[in-house]
Every structure is written in structure tokens, then in C-alpha cells.
Design an enzyme around this catalytic site. Structure first.
Site, PDB file in Angstrom:
ATOM      1  CE1 TYR A   6      -6.923   3.106  -0.567  1.00  0.00           C
ATOM      2  CE2 TYR A   6      -4.547   3.447  -0.495  1.00  0.00           C
ATOM      3  CZ  TYR A   6      -5.643   2.695  -0.895  1.00  0.00           C
ATOM      4  OH  TYR A   6      -5.451   1.531  -1.581  1.00  0.00           O
ATOM      5  CG  ASP A  33      -8.080   3.487  -4.738  1.00  0.00           C
ATOM      6  OD1 ASP A  33      -9.294   3.516  -5.075  1.00  0.00           O
ATOM      7  OD2 ASP A  33      -7.287   2.618  -5.155  1.00  0.00           O
ATOM      8  CD  GLU A  73      -3.026  -0.726  -0.091  1.00  0.00           C
ATOM      9  OE1 GLU A  73      -3.055   0.421  -0.577  1.00  0.00           O
ATOM     10  OE2 GLU A  73      -3.725  -1.660  -0.512  1.00  0.00           O
TER      11      GLU A  73
END
Length: 345
Positions: A121, A139, A40
Site C-alpha cells: 500500500y 487502504d 504515509e
């Protein structure tokens, strides 16, 4: 409509999930938090295609968070070279050391957001995907899917509040990690920025954007301001088959990375500082590179020969073997400049 979205999407995801090395299969046991976190962070503003080889190299070299925490920062920065947004690499090391010190990753959004480099996020994605927590993960792909699904007319970025509210309304209590990844996959493969393949979409029956007849116009985006341009000069200083490299300051553009010395373009100059060496210089051409907020034209000045003494006025430098320049971990801008200098040598 909201109560149908999750079941439709998860059924589709079971058969169409992208095969990514950092993922667990749909409906399987939760994946390793280290791999989720690493992927991520790498995926922030970067494509899966660009991230995949870096992720493989990182996990082979540093297979767990303890190994990464023990790695020298300069080695991690060098391994990150070419992936861009280099503050992510510095935060990666800092976060790994915090996680190792606490004995493992925290499992809530609130705690995850306390780690260096983790915003809303990323914390939500890790909480949902790695720990099975219900979290609203938004996202760019999810923004687009939700904007079309609910036909949100307000332009970005002002619409982000309502997008998040709508995303919250369709996020299930169970399997929110699979749901988040399904939304990402839908946006990456079906409901893309350039196409809306509505006939293949599992949400076609409930999509309000499809009803409008023109889902591609969503999300509405405010007009972008043109990027300013800067100019500067990088210096290729060679002696005895070695080139002088410097380590850039820890903060700022390309912070902490090895690089060619330059004239301070990153501080906003127009390349008007004097060259760091006197003597015979020759032009090596120009490289062009775009950063998030500006375009850069960087001229390359070459000074080579036995008369190249220790450069004055430059700190934190070292003579690096020209034959091993690929191993220096130069960021993309300076790797371009180095290739140009070598081609003109």
C-alpha cells in the site's frame, strides 16, 4: 460503470478534497516525495487527526530526508512517542538513511518496496501521489468504498484479491494519485464505516451497494476473535528527584524506546518475575492499555527514597530528572504509568 467512476470522483475531489498539510491541491504540481513518504508511514493504522501534529513537528525539526537521515535514532524515537507502532519509527530512520545514500527517493513501486517499512500500500501510494505513476492504492477506506461500489459479498480478508482487481479496473492512467486520495477522502467523509451518505456521494448513480438498499453491511467482515489479556508490573524507582529509565531492546514490543523497567509482560509473562529492587515498595495503581493483539493491565510499583541504589539486573538504564519526564519520549503505556506514579507520589 467502471469507465465513469474516475471522472465522477475526480470532479468531486476538485471541490471536496480535504486540506491536509502533506498534500498538494487537486490537479497541482506533484508534492515533495519526502512529505508524502513521511505522512504515509505515519498514517499506517493511525488517523489523520493523530498524525497532523506529529507531521508538523517532524517536518519543522527535520525538513528533508537528509536531515532525518542524519538524526540520532533515539531522538526520532522520542519524537515519535505516543504515535504507536514503534517499529515504524525505526524503519523510518533506516529508510531515510538509504534514500539519502542513493541521492533521492526511487519512483517506482518495485523500488520503493525495497525500503524498510514500505509495504504494497505505502509503495503504491508514494508512487502515485509523489511521482504520478499509475498505481492501485488500497487502504481501509478504499476497501470499504470498493466493496460497496461493486457490492462484494465475500467477507474480508478473503475478499481483498477481488477488491484489488476491482480497484485496478477503475484506476485511471492519468492522475492516479489524485484518484487514490479522492477514494480515501470519500471513504473518510461520505462512505464511512458507520454511515453511507449516499445522497452526497458522487458515485451514487453507479454504486451497486446502494442498489441493494443496505450498503452499510458492506464490506462483510469475518467475526473477530476476542483479544487475550495480560498482566504485568512497571517499576517507578526514584532517587534524588530522578527516576530510573531503561532503553528497551531494539526488537520486540516498543523496541528501542525509553521506558520504566518492568517484569517482562511483553515477552508473554504474567507478571511473576521478582521486583528488581528489595526494600519498601508500595502500590501505585493500575493502567490499562490495548495493543493490536492483546489487552494489558500494568500495575505500578513505587520505590522512592535515598535508599534506592543503582538498580541491579537492569542494563541500559539512566537516572532521568522527574521534572523533565515529558521530554523522555516515553511510549503511551509508560507515559500513563509515569503519570499515575507521580499522582501517587
Amino acid at each position: 460503470m467502471e469507465d465513469r467512476v474516475a471522472s465522477l470522483l475526480l470532479d468531486w475531489y476538485a471541490d471536496h478534497a480535504r486540506s491536509l498539510t502533506w498534500r498538494a491541491a487537486p490537479g497541482s504540481a506533484l508534492p515533495d516525495p519526502y512529505r508524502v513518504w513521511l505522512s504515509e508511514v505515519m498514517l499506517q493504522q493511525t488517523t489523520t487527526a493523530a498524525v497532523a501534529p506529529y507531521f508538523s513537528r517532524f517536518t519543522q525539526r527535520w525538513p528533508d530526508v537528509q536531515a532525518l537521515a542524519a538524526a540520532p535514532e533515539e531522538e526520532v524515537m522520542a519524537a515519535w512517542a505516543g504515535l504507536g507502532y514503534y517499529s515504524r519509527a525505526r524503519n523510518l530512520v533506516a529508510a531515510a538513511r538509504e534514500v539519502a545514500a542513493m541521492g533521492g527517493f526511487p519512483d517506482t513501486e518495485e523500488e520503493l518496496r525495497q525500503l524498510p517499512g514500505l509495504g504494497a500500500y505505502t509503495a503504491a501510494a508514494i508512487a502515485a501521489i509523489a511521482f504520478g505513476r499509475r498505481a492501485v492504492v488500497v487502504d481501509a477506506n478504499v476497501e470499504r468504498v470498493v466493496s460497496r461500489l461493486f457490492a462484494i459479498e465475500e467477507p474480508l480478508p478473503g475478499s481483498r484479491k477481488i477488491i484489488r482487481q476491482r480497484a485496478d479496473s477503475i484506476t485511471p492512467d492519468e492522475r492516479s494519485g489524485d484518484f487514490a486520495q479522492a477514494m480515501m477522502d470519500l471513504g473518510a467523509t461520505i462512505c464511512t464505516a458507520r454511515d453511507a451518505r449516499c445522497l452526497l456521494c458522487p458515485l451514487q448513480e453507479v454504486c451497486q451497494g446502494r442498489v441493494t438498499g443496505d450498503p452499510l453491511r458492506l464490506p462483510v467482515k469475518a467475526a473477530k476473535k476476542p483479544k487475550p489479556s495480560r498482566t504485568g508490573t512497571a517499576f517507578w524507582i526514584e532517587r534524588d528527584s530522578h527516576v530510573w529509565l531503561v532503553t528497551r531492546p531494539g526488537r520486540g514490543m516498543l523496541g528501542g524506546m525509553r521506558a520504566l523497567p518492568d517484569d517482562g509482560w511483553s515477552a508473554g509473562s504474567d507478571g511473576d518475575e521478582e521486583a528488581p529492587l528489595s526494600g519498601a515498595w508500595r502500590a501505585g495503581g493500575v493502567v490499562r492499555h490495548s495493543f493490536t493483539h492483546f489487552h494489558l493491565e500494568l500495575g505500578v510499583a513505587i520505590h522512592a527514597g535515598d535508599d534506592c541504589g543503582e538498580p541491579s539486573g537492569l542494563t541500559g538504564g539512566e537516572w532521568w530528572p522527574v521534572a523533565e519526564i515529558e521530554a523522555a519520549g516515553l511510549p503511551t503505556l509508560f507515559a500513563k504509568a509515569a503519570r499515575l506514579a507521580l499522582a501517587r507520589a
